[in-house]
Design an enzyme around this catalytic site. Structure first.
Site, PDB file in Angstrom:
ATOM      1  N   GLU A 195       3.916  -5.046  12.411  1.00  0.00           N
ATOM      2  CA  GLU A 195       2.933  -3.874  12.262  1.00  0.00           C
ATOM      3  C   GLU A 195       1.940  -4.592  11.498  1.00  0.00           C
ATOM      4  O   GLU A 195       1.907  -5.082  10.355  1.00  0.00           O
ATOM      5  CB  GLU A 195       3.838  -2.638  11.723  1.00  0.00           C
ATOM      6  CG  GLU A 195       4.526  -1.972  12.452  1.00  0.00           C
ATOM      7  CD  GLU A 195       4.408  -1.660  13.541  1.00  0.00           C
ATOM      8  OE1 GLU A 195       2.845  -1.251  13.465  1.00  0.00           O
ATOM      9  OE2 GLU A 195       5.310  -1.060  14.532  1.00  0.00           O
TER      10      GLU A 195
ATOM     11  N   GLY B 135      -2.699  -5.699  10.824  1.00  0.00           N
ATOM     12  CA  GLY B 135      -3.938  -4.472  10.078  1.00  0.00           C
ATOM     13  C   GLY B 135      -4.860  -3.926  10.655  1.00  0.00           C
ATOM     14  O   GLY B 135      -4.794  -3.850  12.446  1.00  0.00           O
TER      15      GLY B 135
ATOM     16  N   GLY C  13      -0.931  -8.041   6.404  1.00  0.00           N
ATOM     17  CA  GLY C  13      -1.694  -8.886   7.169  1.00  0.00           C
ATOM     18  C   GLY C  13      -1.685  -9.640   8.397  1.00  0.00           C
ATOM     19  O   GLY C  13      -0.490 -10.774   8.614  1.00  0.00           O
TER      20      GLY C  13
ATOM     21  N   SER D 124       5.888  -6.547  -2.033  1.00  0.00           N
ATOM     22  CA  SER D 124       5.217  -6.813  -1.885  1.00  0.00           C
ATOM     23  C   SER D 124       5.366  -7.838  -3.435  1.00  0.00           C
ATOM     24  O   SER D 124       5.911  -7.099  -3.783  1.00  0.00           O
ATOM     25  CB  SER D 124       4.002  -6.215  -1.725  1.00  0.00           C
ATOM     26  OG  SER D 124       2.630  -6.765  -2.091  1.00  0.00           O
ATOM     27  N   GLU D 125       5.121  -8.772  -3.695  1.00  0.00           N
ATOM     28  CA  GLU D 125       4.549  -8.882  -5.555  1.00  0.00           C
ATOM     29  C   GLU D 125       3.924  -8.008  -6.314  1.00  0.00           C
ATOM     30  O   GLU D 125       4.028  -7.967  -7.300  1.00  0.00           O
ATOM     31  CB  GLU D 125       4.283 -10.575  -5.729  1.00  0.00           C
ATOM     32  CG  GLU D 125       2.977 -10.769  -4.584  1.00  0.00           C
ATOM     33  CD  GLU D 125       2.906 -11.133  -3.202  1.00  0.00           C
ATOM     34  OE1 GLU D 125       2.986 -10.509  -2.446  1.00  0.00           O
ATOM     35  OE2 GLU D 125       2.397 -12.162  -2.693  1.00  0.00           O
TER      36      GLU D 125
ATOM     37  N   ASN E 212       0.811  -1.467   0.466  1.00  0.00           N
ATOM     38  CA  ASN E 212      -0.209  -0.231  -0.229  1.00  0.00           C
ATOM     39  C   ASN E 212       1.240   1.201  -0.100  1.00  0.00           C
ATOM     40  O   ASN E 212       0.394   2.278  -0.432  1.00  0.00           O
ATOM     41  CB  ASN E 212      -1.205   0.086   1.290  1.00  0.00           C
ATOM     42  CG  ASN E 212      -0.691   0.182   2.382  1.00  0.00           C
ATOM     43  OD1 ASN E 212       0.920  -0.286   2.448  1.00  0.00           O
ATOM     44  ND2 ASN E 212      -0.914   0.655   3.183  1.00  0.00           N
TER      45      ASN E 212
ATOM     46  N   CYS F  29      -3.549   1.238   6.863  1.00  0.00           N
ATOM     47  CA  CYS F  29      -3.512   0.233   8.041  1.00  0.00           C
ATOM     48  C   CYS F  29      -4.502   0.339   9.460  1.00  0.00           C
ATOM     49  O   CYS F  29      -4.924   0.434  10.050  1.00  0.00           O
ATOM     50  CB  CYS F  29      -2.811  -0.091   8.709  1.00  0.00           C
ATOM     51  SG  CYS F  29      -1.576   1.220   8.931  1.00  0.00           S
TER      52      CYS F  29
ATOM     53  N   LYS G 170      12.733  -7.544   1.659  1.00  0.00           N
ATOM     54  CA  LYS G 170      11.273  -7.894   0.334  1.00  0.00           C
ATOM     55  C   LYS G 170      10.310  -6.950   0.557  1.00  0.00           C
ATOM     56  O   LYS G 170       9.389  -6.962   0.893  1.00  0.00           O
ATOM     57  CB  LYS G 170      10.654  -9.137   1.052  1.00  0.00           C
ATOM     58  CG  LYS G 170      10.085 -10.334   0.003  1.00  0.00           C
ATOM     59  CD  LYS G 170       9.598 -10.535   0.610  1.00  0.00           C
ATOM     60  CE  LYS G 170       8.012 -11.186  -0.197  1.00  0.00           C
ATOM     61  NZ  LYS G 170       7.507 -10.534  -0.924  1.00  0.00           N
TER      62      LYS G 170
ATOM     63  N   THR H 120      -1.060 -13.218   7.852  1.00  0.00           N
ATOM     64  CA  THR H 120       0.870 -13.607   7.581  1.00  0.00           C
ATOM     65  C   THR H 120       1.644 -13.353   8.844  1.00  0.00           C
ATOM     66  O   THR H 120       2.148 -14.127   9.094  1.00  0.00           O
ATOM     67  CB  THR H 120       1.163 -12.860   6.654  1.00  0.00           C
ATOM     68  OG1 THR H 120       0.285 -12.550   5.380  1.00  0.00           O
ATOM     69  CG2 THR H 120       2.479 -12.492   5.567  1.00  0.00           C
TER      70      THR H 120
ATOM     71  N   GLU I 173       7.360   0.541  15.066  1.00  0.00           N
ATOM     72  CA  GLU I 173       8.180   1.224  14.289  1.00  0.00           C
ATOM     73  C   GLU I 173       8.124   2.856  15.113  1.00  0.00           C
ATOM     74  O   GLU I 173       7.760   3.770  15.755  1.00  0.00           O
ATOM     75  CB  GLU I 173       7.946   1.220  13.556  1.00  0.00           C
ATOM     76  CG  GLU I 173       8.172  -0.104  12.922  1.00  0.00           C
ATOM     77  CD  GLU I 173       8.184  -0.588  11.555  1.00  0.00           C
ATOM     78  OE1 GLU I 173       6.843  -0.333  10.903  1.00  0.00           O
ATOM     79  OE2 GLU I 173       9.092  -1.087  10.688  1.00  0.00           O
TER      80      GLU I 173
ATOM     81  N   LYS J 197      -2.854  -5.854  21.464  1.00  0.00           N
ATOM     82  CA  LYS J 197      -4.014  -7.335  20.879  1.00  0.00           C
ATOM     83  C   LYS J 197      -3.133  -7.661  18.881  1.00  0.00           C
ATOM     84  O   LYS J 197      -1.930  -7.782  19.156  1.00  0.00           O
ATOM     85  CB  LYS J 197      -5.358  -6.718  20.900  1.00  0.00           C
ATOM     86  CG  LYS J 197      -5.826  -6.421  21.705  1.00  0.00           C
ATOM     87  CD  LYS J 197      -7.080  -6.377  22.349  1.00  0.00           C
ATOM     88  CE  LYS J 197      -7.726  -5.333  21.209  1.00  0.00           C
ATOM     89  NZ  LYS J 197      -9.743  -4.989  21.543  1.00  0.00           N
TER      90      LYS J 197
HETATM   91  P1  NAD Z   1       0.476  -9.453   3.071  1.00  0.00           P
HETATM   92  O1  NAD Z   1       0.262  -9.517   4.269  1.00  0.00           O
HETATM   93  O2  NAD Z   1      -0.600 -10.112   1.891  1.00  0.00           O
HETATM   94  O3  NAD Z   1       1.766  -9.040   2.370  1.00  0.00           O
HETATM   95  C1  NAD Z   1       1.834  -8.698   3.414  1.00  0.00           C
HETATM   96  C2  NAD Z   1       4.395  -9.214   2.991  1.00  0.00           C
HETATM   97  O4  NAD Z   1       4.067 -10.384   3.130  1.00  0.00           O
HETATM   98  C3  NAD Z   1       4.439  -9.160   1.613  1.00  0.00           C
HETATM   99  O5  NAD Z   1       5.820  -8.743   1.117  1.00  0.00           O
HETATM  100  C4  NAD Z   1       4.055 -10.332   0.968  1.00  0.00           C
HETATM  101  O6  NAD Z   1       4.568 -10.678  -0.053  1.00  0.00           O
HETATM  102  C5  NAD Z   1       5.005 -10.842   2.547  1.00  0.00           C
HETATM  103  N1  NAD Z   1       4.392 -12.636   2.868  1.00  0.00           N
HETATM  104  C6  NAD Z   1       3.224 -13.451   2.845  1.00  0.00           C
HETATM  105  N2  NAD Z   1       2.997 -14.124   3.464  1.00  0.00           N
HETATM  106  C7  NAD Z   1       4.611 -14.674   4.019  1.00  0.00           C
HETATM  107  C8  NAD Z   1       4.998 -15.706   4.636  1.00  0.00           C
HETATM  108  N3  NAD Z   1       4.260 -16.669   4.809  1.00  0.00           N
HETATM  109  N4  NAD Z   1       6.547 -15.310   5.092  1.00  0.00           N
HETATM  110  C9  NAD Z   1       6.955 -14.472   4.450  1.00  0.00           C
HETATM  111  N5  NAD Z   1       6.141 -13.162   4.469  1.00  0.00           N
HETATM  112  C10 NAD Z   1       5.303 -13.401   3.457  1.00  0.00           C
HETATM  113  O7  NAD Z   1      -0.292  -8.215   3.200  1.00  0.00           O
HETATM  114  P2  NAD Z   1      -0.742  -6.938   1.992  1.00  0.00           P
HETATM  115  O8  NAD Z   1      -1.912  -7.548   1.280  1.00  0.00           O
HETATM  116  O9  NAD Z   1       0.762  -6.994   1.103  1.00  0.00           O
HETATM  117  O10 NAD Z   1      -1.307  -5.718   2.678  1.00  0.00           O
HETATM  118  C11 NAD Z   1      -2.348  -4.922   3.401  1.00  0.00           C
HETATM  119  C12 NAD Z   1      -1.968  -5.469   5.226  1.00  0.00           C
HETATM  120  O11 NAD Z   1      -1.435  -4.516   5.371  1.00  0.00           O
HETATM  121  C13 NAD Z   1      -3.337  -5.266   5.536  1.00  0.00           C
HETATM  122  O12 NAD Z   1      -4.100  -5.903   6.875  1.00  0.00           O
HETATM  123  C14 NAD Z   1      -2.543  -4.244   6.620  1.00  0.00           C
HETATM  124  O13 NAD Z   1      -4.061  -3.590   6.944  1.00  0.00           O
HETATM  125  C15 NAD Z   1      -1.397  -4.364   6.471  1.00  0.00           C
HETATM  126  N6  NAD Z   1      -0.023  -2.489   7.396  1.00  0.00           N
HETATM  127  C16 NAD Z   1      -0.505  -2.682   8.464  1.00  0.00           C
HETATM  128  C17 NAD Z   1       0.220  -1.478   8.554  1.00  0.00           C
HETATM  129  C18 NAD Z   1       0.762  -0.932   9.872  1.00  0.00           C
HETATM  130  O14 NAD Z   1       2.123  -0.491   9.936  1.00  0.00           O
HETATM  131  N7  NAD Z   1       0.350  -1.856  10.507  1.00  0.00           N
HETATM  132  C19 NAD Z   1       1.268  -0.858   7.105  1.00  0.00           C
HETATM  133  C20 NAD Z   1       0.643  -0.988   6.317  1.00  0.00           C
HETATM  134  C21 NAD Z   1      -0.764  -2.358   5.516  1.00  0.00           C
END
Ligand code: NAD
Length: 477
Positions: free
Chosen positions: A237, A239, A216, A164-165, A139, A271, A162, A219, A449, A442
């Site tokens: 960090e 959702g 998320g 996101s894809e 995002n 998020c 790494k 994950t 961070e 929670k």
């Molecule tokens: P995601 O969890 O699907 O992926 C995030 C990253 O993790 C990607 O780079 C993905 O390739 C990698 N990943 C996925 N599975 C993995 C595994 N098993 N092992 C290691 N890496 C893995 O999340 P998303 O769809 O890219 O992002 C949306 C989510 O991120 C939402 O839930 C949002 O709330 C959260 N988010 C949180 C914050 C925060 O600071 N709290 C900030 C931005 C986004």
């Protein structure tokens, strides 16, 4: 928006469906080489042994180069994930500010001289972990990347990033810029690929000594399990389903504007999006009508349009997730007061556009009021009094952020302290800055961070004792 073609990820502009660029997926063998190179750089480049002010010089040079490439980076980010150009410019500014902040923090961070309880001087130092894995979502790539990379480098580590894809194009730019700014080779490397294979392999790699993850909650749990098994520290960090609260003594004009911005800014792909809106019952109908009127008038446009309020979602497949979320809300009995569909018009046909959506008529325990949508979808709920509000606002698995609107500062203090969330904004919303700690309660995460906590996250405390005794040690004290 990205599809994997054999050994490549293809970035697609979600505003128009056109290809933006490709990157090679990192193979398992390449990952081994990258981790080995990171350790080599950590041990041999001299980075960790530089004086903090010398590391700070390099971090500032990275900030300067990011600033000088601001426009092209913002354009690339806009095409990679479809966020409005103005937001992307802001994210590059944020990354610049983050490198500058951690340069200053790095050279001014003090450790402790602890009170002695014997004949010695005792104090602490912060040691780097070695090789840190930084995993980021799609995002806000340049911003999330900088939030991890700058403090991890400041603390003396090597970083494997790494992205996101679904948004793979910014991380290699950051690595290129860092190298050009004088960061020794190997200290910041990028791996590319899907989370389930490349991400999982990175997290499990025995050469990785600390994991910093944003993404998320599902994950995050999976990564946390691996980290627990390996006994490596992990920062998560995750959702949110953040409550945005309007009391009946609030400045309604300001509250409604913030409620709208809190969920429809970034098309809800934030998020900290204020996705559960609680309005005190005495003003509920009036405020709900204002929210619906404003949401219905939000200007949807291409991300580079000057007149934009909301752009597309990040990908067609993410739009499908949002559509499924709204369909379920309908099944649960939710009334879709506006939106709930794709916009009409030729300019929207090829993009991942979705209308700002307001849903009412659901109870706080409905799945749609409990699960994160990560899109432009708000649920609005009435509440009677403070104690009912606190129970309902805290009644989810998440605890990332909260906004509350009231002119009564004592109420703001009471409610702000009672809310289970890492950030609480009173009469403002979505203030998330480099200099203030950020993280979740929670299931929204572990660790903080940003701010000085964000620098300490990437170091381990070592206690040192320098003996002052004049006599040989007795066997028994
Ligand atoms: P995601 O969890 O699907 O992926 C995030 C990253 O993790 C990607 O780079 C993905 O390739 C990698 N990943 C996925 N599975 C993995 C595994 N098993 N092992 C290691 N890496 C893995 O999340 P998303 O769809 O890219 O992002 C949306 C989510 O991120 C939402 O839930 C949002 O709330 C959260 N988010 C949180 C914050 C925060 O600071 N709290 C900030 C931005 C986004």
């Amino acid at each position: 928006m990205t599809t994997q073609f054999s050994e490549q990820l293809v970035s697609i502009n979600p505003a128009n469906g056109q290809e933006v660029g490709r990157v090679d997926v990192t193979s398992a063998a390449e990952l081994d080489v990258i981790v080995a190179k990171a350790w080599q750089a950590y041990r041999k480049s001299g980075w960790k042994d530089l004086m903090p002010h010398q590391r700070a010089d390099v971090l500032r040079a990275i900030a300067d180069r990011l600033a000088s490439e601001k426009e092209s980076l913002a354009q690339l980010q806009m095409q990679d994930n479809g966020k409005p150009l103005s937001e992307c410019r802001g994210m590059v500014d944020y990354a610049v500010g983050t490198f500058r902040y951690y340069a200053s923090a790095c050279e001014t961070l003090e450790t402790e001289v602890t009170p002695p309880r014997g004949q010695y001087v005792s104090f602490t130092v912060l040691e780097p972990y070695g090789v840190v894995a930084a995993i980021t979502p799609w995002n806000s790539p340049i911003m999330n990347d900088a939030t991890k990379v700058a403090p991890a480098l400041a603390a003396g580590n090597a970083v494997i990033l790494k992205p996101s894809e679904d948004s793979p194009l910014l991380a290699p730019e950051l690595a290129r810029i860092a190298l050009a700014a004088g960061l020794p080779a190997g200290l910041l490397q990028v791996v590319q690929g899907h989370g389930a294979d490349v991400g999982a392999a990175l997290v499990a790699h025995e050469g990785v000594r600390m994991i910093s993850f944003t993404g998320g909650t599902v994950t995050g749990r999976a990564i946390g399990r691996v980290a627990a098994d390996r006994v490596v520290p992990v920062a998560l960090e995750l959702g949110g389903k953040s409550p945005h609260i309007v009391f009946d003594d609030a400045n309604i004009e300001h509250a409604v504007a913030a409620v709208i911005a809190g969920i429809f800014g970034s098309a809800g792909q934030s998020c900290v999006a204020g996705s559960r809106v609680f309005v005190q019952r005495s003003i509920y109908q009036n405020v709900l009508e204002q929210i619906v009127a404003r949401a219905s008038s939000i200007r949807l446009a291409a991300p580079d349009s000057a007149d934009i309020e909301m752009g597309p979602l990040s990908s067609l497949h993410h739009r499908e997730r949002i559509e499924a979320f709204v369909a379920r809300a309908r099944e649960e009995g939710g009334q879709i007061l506006c939106g709930g569909a794709r916009p009409e018009g030729d300019e929207f046909v090829k993009g991942a556009y979705y209308l700002p959506t307001v849903i009412a008529g659901l109870g706080p325990d409905a799945v749609s009021c409990q699960e994160e949508a990560f899109g432009p979808v708000m649920v609005v709920l009435p509440f009677n009094d403070e104690s009912e509000l606190i129970e309902q606002a805290n009644g989810t698995a998440f605890g990332l952020a909260c906004g509350l609107w009231t002119e009564d500062f004592k109420k703001a203090w009471r409610v702000g302290r009672a809310i289970e969330a890492g950030s609480v904004w009173v009469n403002t919303y979505k203030q998330s800055v480099t200099s203030t700690p950020f993280g979740g309660f929670k299931s929204s995460g572990i660790g903080r961070e940003k701010g000085l906590d964000g620098l300490r996250l990437y170091g381990q405390v070592k206690s040192l004792f320098f003996g002052l005794q004049q006599q040989p040690f007795p066997v028994s004290k």
